[in-house]
Design an enzyme around this catalytic site. Structure first.
Site, PDB file in Angstrom:
ATOM      1  N   SER A 105       0.830  -0.973  -0.047  1.00 52.52           N
ATOM      2  CA  SER A 105       0.576   0.132  -0.236  1.00 52.52           C
ATOM      3  C   SER A 105       0.888   1.148  -0.099  1.00 52.52           C
ATOM      4  O   SER A 105       2.093   1.659   0.713  1.00 52.52           O
ATOM      5  CB  SER A 105      -0.636   0.332   1.457  1.00 52.52           C
ATOM      6  N   TYR A 133      -2.394  -0.027   9.989  1.00 52.87           N
ATOM      7  CA  TYR A 133      -2.955  -0.579   8.777  1.00 52.87           C
ATOM      8  C   TYR A 133      -1.353  -0.410   7.711  1.00 52.87           C
ATOM      9  O   TYR A 133      -1.149  -1.517   7.347  1.00 52.87           O
ATOM     10  CB  TYR A 133      -4.239  -0.381   7.951  1.00 52.87           C
ATOM     11  N   LYS A 193       1.894  -3.402   6.389  1.00 49.90           N
ATOM     12  CA  LYS A 193       1.773  -3.304   5.304  1.00 49.90           C
ATOM     13  C   LYS A 193       3.468  -3.021   5.018  1.00 49.90           C
ATOM     14  O   LYS A 193       4.037  -4.389   4.559  1.00 49.90           O
ATOM     15  CB  LYS A 193       1.009  -2.200   4.294  1.00 49.90           C
TER      16      LYS A 193
END
Length: 330
Positions: free
Chosen positions: A124, A148, A152
């Site tokens: 991402s 989040y 990643k």
């Protein structure tokens, strides 16, 4: 090639499975149906004319994964399985770290044990943190603004170290920007469970009358109209980027942005949706969302040079196809 696709019934996963099948690859899907539907499997078959093998299991379950690897020899893995909502990750960091990291470790371990040469990871643009756009792959990764994004970045580190220790493993870290749209057939698209965390499914649900209005998180950013600016990419373009990464001759580990290289504000997306679909979208400006940054768009040079890939579809295509899919949903 025979490809294992984790999270293959999700939004991006299902579109990638269709493109893999269109390119004559054999696909085995694993998905725990946490944020996806089994009906998507049948829709993939309707679009492609082929039915991929499917196993309902969680990628954090090593033994269940191991059983699948004992049944097939894989040429590649595309790893989508993971929790993906920025705001939710701020509220539930432990769930995000466990799910996203353990699934990556399990698949990497089994790739090494079973000598799977290609591993494509669903990363991402959030790994860049609150840096300055356009983001390019050679930039140092700043501190992430949410768990989040941290999962990643940590998964990227795990896979990079695994590749260094195991030269037969070749990894492409695909850093997505903001996928929207749907397959032009109207059969598959984004179907979030519960309240949507992403912009476009919320817009389409408002358009359909399922929700009263759209909340726009902040209008005081330093952008063209005060709302957040993102690099929106059509999910079909994104899916084709995965096929390009799989078919490219990559040695070692490479990080590659998948985006359009153009930024579009939230209000510009709303206006484009209204104009293309002739539907008014009521919205309300609310406070900023934790973990969001003002501007994010890609430098896409590396994808063009290394993968011979670039996005072809525009914002009009994205909002048209998203609404076509939503209006077909029952």
């Amino acid at each position: 090639m025979r490809i294992l696709v984790s999270g293959g019934l999700g939004f991006i996963g299902s579109h990638t499975v269709v493109e893999l099948l269109n390119h004559k690859h054999e696909v085995v899907i694993i998905d725990n149906l946490y944020n996806s539907q089994i009906s998507t499997l049948h829709k993939i078959e309707r679009i492609s004319g082929k039915k991929p093998a499917f196993y309902e299991l969680d990628a954090t379950d090593y033994e269940a994964l191991e059983n699948v690897f004992q049944s097939y020899d894989f040429d590649g893995i595309i790893h989508f399985a993971g929790y993906k909502a920025v705001g939710e990750s701020v509220r539930k960091p432990l769930e995000y770290y466990y799910n996203n990291l353990v699934s990556t470790i399990n698949l990497a371990k089994l790739a090494v044990i079973n000598q799977v040469p290609k591993f494509i990871f669903s990363s991402s643009a959030t790994v860049y943190g609150d840096g300055t756009s356009p983001f390019n792959e050679s930039m140092p990764l700043l501190e992430r603004t949410n768990p989040y994004g941290e999962t990643k970045a940590m998964s990227e580190r795990i896979l990079t170290d695994a590749t260094k220790a195991n030269p037969g493993l070749n990894v492409v870290l695909l850093r997505y920007f903001n996928p929207i749209g749907a397959h032009p057939s109207g059969l598959i698209g984004e179907v979030p469970n519960g309240i949507p965390n992403n912009l476009m499914p919320y817009v389409t649900q408002v358009a359909k009358g399922l929700r009263e209005k759209l909340n726009v998180f902040g209008n005081d950013y330093d952008t063209i109209d005060g709302t957040g600016v993102r690099d929106y990419i059509h999910v079909v373009d994104l899916a084709q980027g995965h096929v390009a990464a799989l078919e490219a001759n990559i040695s070692g580990v490479e990080a590659v942005n998948l985006g359009t290289g153009k930024g579009t504000s939230v209000l510009e997306i709303i206006q484009a949706f209204e104009q293309e679909n002739n539907i008014k979208i009521p919205y309300e400006i609310v406070s900023r969302r934790p973990g969001d940054i003002a501007v994010s768009y890609a430098d896409t040079t590396k994808a063009k040079n290394l993968l011979q890939w670039e996005a072809k579809l525009n914002i009009k295509d994205m909002v048209r196809d998203a609404w076509h899919f939503e209006s077909n949903l029952k």
